[in-house]
Design an enzyme around this catalytic site. Structure first.
Site, PDB file in Angstrom:
ATOM      1  N   SER A   1      -5.218   2.986  -0.958  1.00  0.00           N
ATOM      2  CA  SER A   1      -4.494   4.246  -1.165  1.00  0.00           C
ATOM      3  C   SER A   1      -3.232   4.330  -0.313  1.00  0.00           C
ATOM      4  O   SER A   1      -2.338   5.139  -0.591  1.00  0.00           O
ATOM      5  CB  SER A   1      -5.411   5.430  -0.826  1.00  0.00           C
ATOM      6  OG  SER A   1      -5.840   5.358   0.522  1.00  0.00           O
ATOM      7  N   LYS A   2      -3.145   3.506   0.720  1.00  0.00           N
ATOM      8  CA  LYS A   2      -2.006   3.580   1.642  1.00  0.00           C
ATOM      9  C   LYS A   2      -0.700   3.099   1.018  1.00  0.00           C
ATOM     10  O   LYS A   2       0.381   3.371   1.563  1.00  0.00           O
ATOM     11  CB  LYS A   2      -2.310   2.780   2.909  1.00  0.00           C
ATOM     12  CG  LYS A   2      -3.488   3.313   3.718  1.00  0.00           C
ATOM     13  CD  LYS A   2      -3.266   4.734   4.197  1.00  0.00           C
ATOM     14  CE  LYS A   2      -4.378   5.187   5.134  1.00  0.00           C
ATOM     15  NZ  LYS A   2      -4.143   6.544   5.662  1.00  0.00           N
ATOM     16  N   ASP A   3      -0.769   2.408  -0.121  1.00  0.00           N
ATOM     17  CA  ASP A   3       0.458   2.052  -0.836  1.00  0.00           C
ATOM     18  C   ASP A   3       1.275   3.301  -1.148  1.00  0.00           C
ATOM     19  O   ASP A   3       2.511   3.286  -1.118  1.00  0.00           O
ATOM     20  CB  ASP A   3       0.131   1.355  -2.160  1.00  0.00           C
ATOM     21  CG  ASP A   3      -0.341  -0.069  -1.981  1.00  0.00           C
ATOM     22  OD1 ASP A   3      -0.450  -0.532  -0.837  1.00  0.00           O
ATOM     23  OD2 ASP A   3      -0.606  -0.725  -3.009  1.00  0.00           O
TER      24      ASP A   3
END
Length: 346
Positions: free
Chosen positions: A47-49
């Site tokens: 999710s950090k993208d």
């Protein structure tokens, strides 16, 4: 006439619009309908993208980040990988201060993506000069033309998920979601999604997952930072020994704490029942579902979305290593599965 090639301009075009997948076998003992938002489908497998691309593009738009500049961040691994990926595509240098709690797999991946990595001791206070927070701040001061992402105290962390993940979940469930369950670390993911969902329907319940050894649950309940709550734990990217500004506690209805061992076993169980090779915090989120179900949180009409933040490949030397699990004493947990043996043909 030349035919048009149907291709993305670069890998960053693949960020977001991750699938919602119904949980079947693993959810059979639970009451309600359960769906996983599978963030491993992002190109950087987490999710950090979303926050890496969003924060960097905002810095470019505001003129804070110049061509050839340096991106500096504090990370348990996933944000660092995403920042390194975005840096490669956009032509920036990347320096990362990483917790020693991060798996060797994550650290090796950061190096392979061209980042300069500083590994900092995990079990020191947040204001200790050796902590990865303070090391990142120092590196930012010492590095010309650098920006410090500062995900723990950056409102853009929340905005990224408000504009993308929250909207996606609302549209994918056609507004029928009743509960969101998500791990809380920096707090950006759960807070951004929560803000969006509660704007659409204030009755959506937002349930945060915290770790034993973290201060978040007690702070949410009392407004007190209790140093006695802080002690070493093993789950990466979950919980905190400080209070992040990127957590909107007002948007979160309640927290539940999960243990290291049960979360590790649950990650392995997801892989064996759903065929989804997920990360440690995914196991933590799933473990929280079982605990909340036991407490009677859900009904037959509940439509529960749980965030699966990353991919299991980042935990090969931890959760998916029988040796590591054995060394942690996790196979001694009641009802823990027996590790599979390897048979060598001679």
């Amino acid at each position: 006439m030349r035919k048009q090639i149907n291709a993305h301009s670069n890998i960053l075009d693949l960020i977001g619009n991750t699938p919602l997948v119904k949980l079947n076998k693993i959810a059979e003992p639970l009451t309600g309908n359960f769906y996983a938002k599978v963030e491993a489908f992002n190109p950087g497998h987490s999710s950090k993208d979303r926050i890496a691309a969003y924060i960097i593009e905002e810095a470019e738009r505001k003129g804070i980040l110049k061509p050839g500049g340096t991106i500096i961040e504090t990370t348990s691994g996933n944000t660092g990988f995403s920042l390194a990926m975005v840096s490669i595509v956009k032509g920036y240098k990347c320096i990362l201060a990483v917790s020693s709690k991060s798996s060797p797999d994550k650290i090796d991946m950061l190096r392979s993506m061209g980042a300069k990595v500083y590994v900092c001791p995990a079990h020191v206070s947040a204001d200790d000069p050796r902590s990865y927070y303070e090391v990142a701040k120092r590196l930012h001061k010492e590095t010309k033309d650098s920006i410090y992402i500062n995900q723990y105290f950056n409102e853009l962390n929340i905005e990224a998920h408000y504009h993308t993940t929250g909207r996606e979940i609302w549209e994918q469930t056609n507004g029928a979601i009743t509960h969101l369950v998500a791990c809380s670390g920096t707090g950006g993911t759960i807070s951004g999604i929560a803000r969006y969902l509660k704007e659409q329907n204030p009755n959506v319940k937002v349930l945060g997952v915290d770790a034993y050894g973290s201060v978040l649950k007690k702070y949410h309940e009392t407004g007190e930072f209790d140093h006695n709550e802080v002690y070493p734990y093993r789950i990466e990217g979950l919980g905190k020994n400080l209070i992040p500004d990127a957590t909107d506690f007002n948007s979160i209805d309640r927290y539940v704490k999960v243990t290291d061992g049960e979360s590790a076993h649950m990650a392995r169980k997801i892989a064996l029942t759903e065929g989804m090779f997920v990360g440690y915090t995914c196991g933590a989120a799933m473990q929280a579902l079982f605990q909340l179900n036991t407490e009677g949180e859900f009904s037959e009409d509940s439509n529960v979305v749980v965030i699966f933040p990353d991919h299991g490949s980042r935990y090969m030397s931890k959760v998916y290593s029988n040796e590591w699990m054995e060394n942690q004493g996790f196979f001694d947990i009641q009802n823990a599965e027996t590790p599979e043996k390897i048979e060598y043909i001679k």
